[in-house]
Design a protein around this motif. Structure first.
Motif, short mmCIF file in Angstrom:
data_model
loop_
_atom_site.label_atom_id
_atom_site.label_comp_id
_atom_site.label_asym_id
_atom_site.label_seq_id
_atom_site.Cartn_x
_atom_site.Cartn_y
_atom_site.Cartn_z
N VAL A 197 -2.63 1.71 -37.77
CA VAL A 197 -1.62 0.77 -37.89
C VAL A 197 -2.42 -0.12 -39.35
O VAL A 197 -2.89 -0.97 -38.90
N ARG A 198 -1.63 -0.79 -39.98
CA ARG A 198 -1.89 -1.48 -41.09
C ARG A 198 -1.29 -2.98 -41.49
O ARG A 198 -1.25 -2.82 -42.99
N ARG B 229 0.40 -4.55 -35.20
CA ARG B 229 -0.79 -5.28 -35.03
C ARG B 229 -0.61 -6.08 -33.43
O ARG B 229 -1.33 -5.79 -32.51
N ASN B 230 0.53 -6.58 -33.80
CA ASN B 230 0.37 -7.98 -32.72
C ASN B 230 1.41 -7.75 -31.45
O ASN B 230 1.20 -8.43 -30.38
N PHE B 231 2.25 -7.20 -32.10
CA PHE B 231 2.97 -6.42 -30.85
C PHE B 231 2.87 -5.49 -30.09
O PHE B 231 2.20 -5.70 -28.99
N MET B 232 0.80 -5.27 -31.31
CA MET B 232 0.17 -3.67 -29.55
C MET B 232 -0.13 -4.70 -28.92
O MET B 232 -0.71 -4.31 -27.87
N ARG B 233 -0.91 -5.54 -29.73
CA ARG B 233 -1.12 -7.44 -28.61
C ARG B 233 -0.94 -7.54 -27.10
O ARG B 233 -1.17 -7.69 -26.31
N VAL C 162 12.15 11.03 -30.45
CA VAL C 162 12.10 12.54 -29.26
C VAL C 162 11.72 12.88 -28.01
O VAL C 162 11.77 13.70 -27.28
N GLY C 163 11.00 11.73 -28.03
CA GLY C 163 9.89 11.08 -26.45
C GLY C 163 9.45 10.35 -25.92
O GLY C 163 9.58 9.33 -26.90
N ILE C 164 9.65 10.23 -24.68
CA ILE C 164 8.90 8.70 -24.03
C ILE C 164 7.40 9.07 -24.06
O ILE C 164 6.72 9.61 -23.36
N VAL C 165 6.63 7.85 -24.29
CA VAL C 165 5.59 7.38 -23.64
C VAL C 165 5.17 6.56 -23.37
O VAL C 165 5.94 5.95 -23.56
N GLU C 166 3.99 6.01 -23.03
CA GLU C 166 3.68 5.05 -21.98
C GLU C 166 2.38 4.33 -22.48
O GLU C 166 1.68 5.79 -22.79
N VAL C 167 1.90 2.94 -22.34
CA VAL C 167 0.43 2.70 -22.98
C VAL C 167 -0.64 2.74 -21.31
O VAL C 167 0.08 2.43 -20.52
N ILE C 168 -1.47 3.43 -21.68
CA ILE C 168 -2.38 4.31 -21.09
C ILE C 168 -3.74 2.65 -21.13
O ILE C 168 -5.33 3.04 -20.01
N LYS C 169 -3.83 2.17 -22.13
CA LYS C 169 -4.86 1.22 -23.10
C LYS C 169 -5.09 0.20 -23.59
O LYS C 169 -3.97 0.62 -24.30
N GLU C 170 -4.89 -1.15 -22.86
CA GLU C 170 -4.47 -2.13 -23.80
C GLU C 170 -5.23 -2.48 -24.74
O GLU C 170 -6.29 -2.20 -25.68
N ALA C 171 -5.07 -3.02 -26.31
CA ALA C 171 -5.87 -3.75 -27.35
C ALA C 171 -7.13 -3.61 -27.54
O ALA C 171 -6.97 -4.31 -26.35
N HIS C 172 -7.76 -3.00 -28.34
CA HIS C 172 -8.68 -2.65 -28.45
C HIS C 172 -9.17 -2.52 -29.59
O HIS C 172 -8.16 -1.90 -30.82
N PRO C 173 -10.40 -2.56 -30.68
CA PRO C 173 -10.85 -2.24 -31.56
C PRO C 173 -10.69 -0.89 -31.65
O PRO C 173 -10.88 -0.01 -31.17
N ASP C 174 -9.38 -0.60 -33.56
CA ASP C 174 -9.51 0.75 -33.74
C ASP C 174 -10.39 1.70 -34.04
O ASP C 174 -11.23 0.87 -35.11
N SER C 175 -10.64 3.05 -33.59
CA SER C 175 -11.77 3.59 -34.19
C SER C 175 -11.47 4.02 -35.38
O SER C 175 -12.33 4.47 -35.96
N PRO D 17 -12.63 -5.64 -38.02
CA PRO D 17 -12.67 -6.09 -36.74
C PRO D 17 -10.94 -6.66 -36.95
O PRO D 17 -10.86 -6.41 -35.82
N ARG D 18 -10.01 -6.45 -38.26
CA ARG D 18 -8.92 -7.08 -37.55
C ARG D 18 -8.12 -6.39 -37.38
O ARG D 18 -6.68 -6.67 -36.89
N TRP D 19 -8.18 -4.98 -36.80
CA TRP D 19 -7.31 -3.87 -36.70
C TRP D 19 -7.14 -3.05 -35.72
O TRP D 19 -8.77 -2.71 -34.93
N GLU D 20 -6.28 -3.91 -34.81
CA GLU D 20 -6.79 -2.86 -33.01
C GLU D 20 -5.84 -1.88 -33.09
O GLU D 20 -4.75 -1.70 -34.41
N CYS D 21 -5.72 -1.47 -32.33
CA CYS D 21 -4.54 -0.50 -31.59
C CYS D 21 -4.64 -0.67 -30.32
O CYS D 21 -5.72 -0.74 -29.07
N VAL D 22 -3.89 0.34 -29.22
CA VAL D 22 -3.22 0.55 -28.54
C VAL D 22 -3.34 1.99 -27.99
O VAL D 22 -3.34 2.84 -29.05
N ASP D 23 -4.27 2.95 -26.56
CA ASP D 23 -3.60 4.23 -25.93
C ASP D 23 -2.81 4.08 -25.98
O ASP D 23 -1.96 3.94 -25.41
#
Length: 139
Positions: A31-32, A37-41, A61-74, A79-85
């Motif tokens: 996500v760029r 990104r701020n929503f993921m935070r 098409v489906g439902i997901v669950e956030v299983i890891k909060e915002a962290h650096p996007d691998s 360093p500006r970009w983060e993501c969730v799992d």
């Protein structure tokens, strides 16, 4: 608990790929956009999201669950970009198309309708309930 919508091109990362990751889930990387990104935070463990196929399908098409909060996007060194799992919880019994969403006046204020290019978006609890009902899927 809060609700979200995650958009992905099914040819790049579709619902079957998300399901295949099982309980381990997957980073919602690449996500760029600062607003997305701020929503993921803002996301917290256990938040739920719609998995939305953009481009050709244009449908929830489906439902997901956030299983890891915002962290650096691998997928980047920036360093500006983060993501969730996220992990897949369940498919929609009936996909809910963008056309169906646009036809429902109670969903007219959804970011999906007003800002359709944003890849990660908030969803209100009322919108969540309506779309789940439209898709014959347990909220």
């Amino acid at each position: 608990m809060r609700y979200w919508l995650f958009k992905s091109e099914p040819d790049t990362w579709g619902w079957p790929a998300q399901v295949a990751k099982g309980a381990a889930g997957e980073e919602w990387d690449g996500v760029r956009n600062y607003q997305a990104r701020n929503f993921m935070r803002e996301m917290r463990l256990g938040d739920r999201g719609f998995f939305y196929h953009s481009q050709s399908d244009k449908a929830v098409v489906g439902i997901v669950e956030v299983i890891k909060e915002a962290h650096p996007d691998s997928s980047t060194e920036d360093p500006r970009w983060e993501c969730v799992d996220i992990k897949a919880l369940r498919p929609f019994a009936q996909p809910v198309s963008l056309a169906m969403i646009k036809e429902n006046p109670r969903l007219a204020e959804m970011p999906l309708v007003k800002s359709p290019r944003l890849s990660v978006q908030p969803v209100t609890e009322e919108q969540w309930q309506i779309i789940c009902a439209m898709g014959a899927t347990e909220a």
